[in-house]
Enzyme design. Structure first.
Site, mmCIF file in Angstrom:
data_model
loop_
_atom_site.group_PDB
_atom_site.id
_atom_site.type_symbol
_atom_site.label_atom_id
_atom_site.label_comp_id
_atom_site.label_asym_id
_atom_site.label_seq_id
_atom_site.Cartn_x
_atom_site.Cartn_y
_atom_site.Cartn_z
ATOM 1 N N GLY A 46 2.604 -2.985 2.496
ATOM 2 C CA GLY A 46 2.361 -1.547 2.528
ATOM 3 C C GLY A 46 3.211 -0.858 1.473
ATOM 4 O O GLY A 46 4.295 -1.339 1.133
ATOM 5 N N GLN A 51 7.401 5.705 -2.989
ATOM 6 C CA GLN A 51 8.155 4.523 -3.414
ATOM 7 C C GLN A 51 7.948 4.206 -4.900
ATOM 8 O O GLN A 51 8.704 3.427 -5.483
ATOM 9 C CB GLN A 51 7.780 3.308 -2.562
ATOM 10 C CG GLN A 51 8.207 3.459 -1.107
ATOM 11 C CD GLN A 51 7.820 2.242 -0.300
ATOM 12 O OE1 GLN A 51 6.700 2.144 0.190
ATOM 13 N NE2 GLN A 51 8.722 1.276 -0.191
ATOM 14 N N CYS A 94 11.395 -3.476 3.850
ATOM 15 C CA CYS A 94 10.872 -2.382 3.030
ATOM 16 C C CYS A 94 11.140 -2.711 1.563
ATOM 17 O O CYS A 94 12.241 -3.146 1.219
ATOM 18 C CB CYS A 94 11.582 -1.080 3.410
ATOM 19 S SG CYS A 94 11.009 0.344 2.468
ATOM 20 N N LEU A 95 10.132 -2.495 0.725
ATOM 21 C CA LEU A 95 10.296 -2.791 -0.706
ATOM 22 C C LEU A 95 11.378 -1.908 -1.330
ATOM 23 O O LEU A 95 11.917 -2.245 -2.379
ATOM 24 C CB LEU A 95 8.964 -2.612 -1.450
ATOM 25 C CG LEU A 95 7.861 -3.604 -1.042
ATOM 26 C CD1 LEU A 95 6.549 -3.253 -1.737
ATOM 27 C CD2 LEU A 95 8.273 -5.033 -1.356
ATOM 28 N N HIS A 136 5.445 2.806 9.716
ATOM 29 C CA HIS A 136 6.521 2.648 8.734
ATOM 30 C C HIS A 136 6.187 3.441 7.459
ATOM 31 O O HIS A 136 7.030 4.161 6.923
ATOM 32 C CB HIS A 136 6.678 1.144 8.432
ATOM 33 C CG HIS A 136 7.637 0.806 7.338
ATOM 34 N ND1 HIS A 136 8.731 -0.018 7.528
ATOM 35 C CD2 HIS A 136 7.665 1.158 6.022
ATOM 36 C CE1 HIS A 136 9.391 -0.134 6.375
ATOM 37 N NE2 HIS A 136 8.761 0.554 5.456
ATOM 38 N N GLU A 137 4.924 3.318 6.997
ATOM 39 C CA GLU A 137 4.540 3.981 5.743
ATOM 40 C C GLU A 137 4.426 5.497 5.924
ATOM 41 O O GLU A 137 4.806 6.259 5.035
ATOM 42 C CB GLU A 137 3.221 3.408 5.210
ATOM 43 C CG GLU A 137 3.238 1.913 4.897
ATOM 44 C CD GLU A 137 4.375 1.473 3.992
ATOM 45 O OE1 GLU A 137 4.841 2.271 3.169
ATOM 46 O OE2 GLU A 137 4.818 0.317 4.138
ATOM 47 N N HIS A 140 7.645 7.121 5.569
ATOM 48 C CA HIS A 140 8.057 7.339 4.177
ATOM 49 C C HIS A 140 7.616 8.715 3.679
ATOM 50 O O HIS A 140 8.330 9.366 2.919
ATOM 51 C CB HIS A 140 7.426 6.287 3.248
ATOM 52 C CG HIS A 140 8.203 5.017 3.125
ATOM 53 N ND1 HIS A 140 9.483 4.971 2.622
ATOM 54 C CD2 HIS A 140 7.876 3.731 3.417
ATOM 55 C CE1 HIS A 140 9.909 3.714 2.622
ATOM 56 N NE2 HIS A 140 8.952 2.930 3.101
#
Ligand code: NI
Length: 172
Positions: A46, A51, A94-95, A136-137, A140
């Site tokens: 994701g 990001q 998380c990236l 989660h996304e 963000h």
């Protein structure tokens, strides 16, 4: 298509609230393609636009397992319209917080209203990994990170580690 650099903590942009998308046009389509390429390349399941330093309410997700056909999902201006009382726990990463993982408890199932990449309204009923990933996304887009759902002690440790690394990179 090109991959874009993924920003990592403590970049303050990650704490910004993303703004709604007003037009689904060619520029947006290009951004979506670039986000998928960036996510697959990372690799991740994701990615939120913030990001890649674009503060707009846009997510790309693909929770297909390795070896399974790709299942690219696009969510524009996503909104959670229902959350289950039942909860589930997943180990999240998380990236933007590379190589750190922690268990997070969230509603097990959610319903999300959004636009697809054609600009058409879509209702998504998600459970399992997709439900966790979507939450989660969407976090963000509101400047929230998964480490905000863990203990303050653990969170402070992670932030300290990444702040130190950022200073080292900047030669400070
Ligand atoms: Ni993330």
């Amino acid at each position: 298509m090109t991959t874009k650099p993924i920003i990592i903590i403590p970049d303050p942009l990650l704490r910004q609230v993303s703004q709604p998308i007003e037009r689904v046009d060619e520029d947006l389509s290009r951004l979506i393609d670039d986000m998928f390429e960036t996510m697959y390349d990372a690799p991740g399941i994701g990615l939120a636009a913030i990001q890649v330093a674009v503060p707009r309410r846009l997510l790309v997700i693909d929770v297909a397992r390795e070896g399974e056909p790709k299942q690219p999902l696009t969510f524009i201006n996503p909104e959670i319209i229902h959350s289950s009382d039942a909860r589930s726990t997943y180990e999240e990463g998380c990236l933007s917080i590379p190589d750190y993982y922690a268990e997070v408890e969230r509603p097990a199932a959610i319903t999300v209203r959004s636009l697809d990449r054609e600009g058409k309204e879509q209702i998504t009923e998600a459970d399992g990994l997709l439900a966790t990933c979507l939450q989660h996304e969407i976090d963000h887009l509101n400047g929230t990170l998964f480490i905000d759902h863990i203990s303050k002690l653990k969170r402070d440790m992670v932030i300290k580690k990444f702040t130190k690394a950022a200073k080292a990179r900047a030669g400070l």
